[in-house]
Design a protein around this motif. Structure first.
Motif, mmCIF file in Angstrom:
data_model
loop_
_atom_site.group_PDB
_atom_site.id
_atom_site.type_symbol
_atom_site.label_atom_id
_atom_site.label_comp_id
_atom_site.label_asym_id
_atom_site.label_seq_id
_atom_site.Cartn_x
_atom_site.Cartn_y
_atom_site.Cartn_z
ATOM 1 N N PHE A 66 0.830 -1.206 0.000
ATOM 2 C CA PHE A 66 0.000 0.000 0.000
ATOM 3 C C PHE A 66 0.866 1.259 0.000
ATOM 4 C CE2 PHE A 66 -3.879 -2.179 2.162
ATOM 5 C CZ PHE A 66 -4.317 -2.637 0.934
ATOM 6 N N GLN A 67 1.977 1.236 0.731
ATOM 7 C CA GLN A 67 2.891 2.393 0.751
ATOM 8 C C GLN A 67 3.459 2.644 -0.643
ATOM 9 O OE1 GLN A 67 5.675 1.149 3.785
ATOM 10 N NE2 GLN A 67 4.714 2.439 5.340
ATOM 11 N N LYS A 68 3.821 1.578 -1.346
ATOM 12 C CA LYS A 68 4.375 1.720 -2.694
ATOM 13 C C LYS A 68 3.329 2.295 -3.659
ATOM 14 C CE LYS A 68 7.809 -1.975 -2.261
ATOM 15 N NZ LYS A 68 9.020 -1.234 -2.535
ATOM 16 N N ILE A 69 2.065 1.835 -3.520
ATOM 17 C CA ILE A 69 0.987 2.387 -4.351
ATOM 18 C C ILE A 69 0.807 3.868 -4.028
ATOM 19 C CG2 ILE A 69 -1.492 2.333 -4.832
ATOM 20 C CD1 ILE A 69 -1.415 -0.702 -4.272
ATOM 21 N N GLN A 70 0.837 4.194 -2.749
ATOM 22 C CA GLN A 70 0.647 5.578 -2.310
ATOM 23 C C GLN A 70 1.724 6.493 -2.879
ATOM 24 O OE1 GLN A 70 0.882 6.100 1.992
ATOM 25 N NE2 GLN A 70 -1.084 7.188 1.917
ATOM 26 N N VAL A 71 2.964 6.024 -2.904
ATOM 27 C CA VAL A 71 4.062 6.816 -3.464
ATOM 28 C C VAL A 71 3.863 6.991 -4.962
ATOM 29 C CG1 VAL A 71 6.535 6.775 -3.973
ATOM 30 C CG2 VAL A 71 5.736 6.218 -1.672
ATOM 31 N N LYS A 72 3.537 5.891 -5.660
ATOM 32 C CA LYS A 72 3.340 5.962 -7.111
ATOM 33 C C LYS A 72 2.202 6.917 -7.469
ATOM 34 C CE LYS A 72 2.046 3.176 -11.174
ATOM 35 N NZ LYS A 72 2.184 4.316 -12.014
ATOM 36 N N GLU A 73 1.125 6.871 -6.703
ATOM 37 C CA GLU A 73 -0.062 7.678 -7.003
ATOM 38 C C GLU A 73 -0.042 9.042 -6.303
ATOM 39 O OE1 GLU A 73 -1.931 6.853 -9.337
ATOM 40 O OE2 GLU A 73 -1.563 4.711 -9.552
ATOM 41 N N GLU A 95 4.761 -2.361 -12.040
ATOM 42 C CA GLU A 95 5.354 -1.035 -11.808
ATOM 43 C C GLU A 95 5.545 -0.788 -10.313
ATOM 44 O OE1 GLU A 95 3.180 2.158 -13.676
ATOM 45 O OE2 GLU A 95 2.905 0.975 -15.502
ATOM 46 N N ILE A 96 4.609 -1.255 -9.512
ATOM 47 C CA ILE A 96 4.673 -1.050 -8.067
ATOM 48 C C ILE A 96 5.649 -2.011 -7.419
ATOM 49 C CG2 ILE A 96 3.326 -1.247 -5.937
ATOM 50 C CD1 ILE A 96 0.902 -0.546 -7.745
ATOM 51 N N LEU A 97 5.568 -3.264 -7.815
ATOM 52 C CA LEU A 97 6.338 -4.331 -7.190
ATOM 53 C C LEU A 97 6.974 -5.189 -8.272
ATOM 54 C CD1 LEU A 97 6.628 -5.061 -4.188
ATOM 55 C CD2 LEU A 97 4.778 -6.688 -4.485
ATOM 56 N N PRO A 98 8.098 -4.727 -8.846
ATOM 57 C CA PRO A 98 8.689 -5.421 -9.994
ATOM 58 C C PRO A 98 9.115 -6.864 -9.711
ATOM 59 C CG PRO A 98 9.994 -3.489 -9.371
ATOM 60 C CD PRO A 98 8.823 -3.539 -8.465
ATOM 61 N N ILE A 114 -5.839 -3.566 -5.210
ATOM 62 C CA ILE A 114 -6.231 -2.262 -5.772
ATOM 63 C C ILE A 114 -7.564 -1.809 -5.194
ATOM 64 C CG2 ILE A 114 -6.954 -1.105 -7.903
ATOM 65 C CD1 ILE A 114 -4.774 -2.768 -9.349
ATOM 66 N N GLN A 115 -8.529 -2.713 -5.126
ATOM 67 C CA GLN A 115 -9.842 -2.371 -4.574
ATOM 68 C C GLN A 115 -9.717 -1.964 -3.106
ATOM 69 O OE1 GLN A 115 -12.675 -5.615 -4.464
ATOM 70 N NE2 GLN A 115 -14.405 -4.198 -4.551
ATOM 71 N N TRP A 116 -8.960 -2.722 -2.335
ATOM 72 C CA TRP A 116 -8.787 -2.414 -0.916
ATOM 73 C C TRP A 116 -8.087 -1.076 -0.726
ATOM 74 C CZ3 TRP A 116 -6.791 -7.794 1.114
ATOM 75 C CH2 TRP A 116 -7.854 -8.701 1.119
ATOM 76 N N TYR A 117 -7.039 -0.817 -1.505
ATOM 77 C CA TYR A 117 -6.329 0.457 -1.381
ATOM 78 C C TYR A 117 -7.285 1.620 -1.629
ATOM 79 C CZ TYR A 117 -3.305 4.395 -2.310
ATOM 80 O OH TYR A 117 -2.734 5.645 -2.274
ATOM 81 N N HIS A 121 -8.500 4.466 0.951
ATOM 82 C CA HIS A 121 -8.291 5.872 0.583
ATOM 83 C C HIS A 121 -9.595 6.653 0.716
ATOM 84 C CE1 HIS A 121 -7.886 9.350 -2.104
ATOM 85 N NE2 HIS A 121 -6.603 9.320 -1.750
ATOM 86 N N ASP A 122 -10.702 6.084 0.217
ATOM 87 C CA ASP A 122 -12.014 6.740 0.300
ATOM 88 C C ASP A 122 -12.460 6.965 1.737
ATOM 89 O OD1 ASP A 122 -12.147 6.792 -2.452
ATOM 90 O OD2 ASP A 122 -13.524 5.082 -2.607
ATOM 91 N N ASN A 123 -12.005 6.105 2.647
ATOM 92 C CA ASN A 123 -12.398 6.203 4.051
ATOM 93 C C ASN A 123 -11.371 6.954 4.899
ATOM 94 O OD1 ASN A 123 -14.978 4.495 4.883
ATOM 95 N ND2 ASN A 123 -14.027 3.547 3.098
ATOM 96 N N GLY A 124 -10.419 7.590 4.236
ATOM 97 C CA GLY A 124 -9.437 8.400 4.955
ATOM 98 C C GLY A 124 -8.404 7.609 5.722
ATOM 99 N N ILE A 125 -8.251 6.350 5.404
ATOM 100 C CA ILE A 125 -7.232 5.520 6.059
ATOM 101 C C ILE A 125 -6.042 5.460 5.121
ATOM 102 C CG2 ILE A 125 -6.719 3.253 7.034
ATOM 103 C CD1 ILE A 125 -9.811 2.927 7.342
ATOM 104 N N ALA A 126 -5.065 6.308 5.398
ATOM 105 C CA ALA A 126 -3.939 6.427 4.473
ATOM 106 C C ALA A 126 -2.589 6.313 5.168
ATOM 107 C CB ALA A 126 -4.023 7.755 3.726
#
Length: 139
Positions: A66-73, A95-98, A114-117, A121-126
């Protein structure tokens, strides 16, 4: 809120926030529609802080993925939806986890991540930082 209070319940869509424990299980609240459900011991329940993704070298905790997705996005939602085609999902995850293990991580797993992330994110848990040093390195 940390990932050790967020649950995935088998057979139920989305994620749930653990509210309280009962004698026979626990009460959880859906992050999708805020409805409360009573969950018994017979349900298949996974705590997000205990889930890991297979890589070629090790198992990487979901928190770090999730941290890697957060950095990418740049802190936003994913640029790829969880309903995208298999090849698109795999390219995004690469791309996130080669070094993810393509033999043991399926497209359905990538969809869930992806769905969970996005749901978190929508629920402010970041905050996906490792608040407690619970590095359970089982070999």
């Amino acid at each position: 809120m940390s990932l050790d209070k967020i649950l995935s319940i088998g057979g139920k869509p989305g994620l749930y926030r653990l509210l309280t424990q009962t004698r026979t299980g626990f009460v959880a609240e859906s992050l999708l529609d805020k409805k409360r459900v009573s969950v018994g011991a017979h349900n298949n329940v996974s705590v997000l802080s205990e889930i890991a993704i297979y890589t070629l070298e090790e198992e990487l905790p979901l928190r770090q993925v999730f941290q890697k997705i957060q950095v990418k996005e740049k802190g936003g939602k994913t640029s790829v939806g969880h309903k995208a085609e298999k090849i698109v999902l795999e390219e995004y995850f690469f791309e996130i986890l080669p070094n993810y293990d393509e033999d043991r991580v399926y497209a359905s797993d990538i969809k869930k991540v992806i769905q969970w992330y996005n749901l978190l994110h929508d629920n402010g848990i970041a905050d996906f930082s490792d608040d407690e040093e619970n590095s359970s390195e089982e070999e």
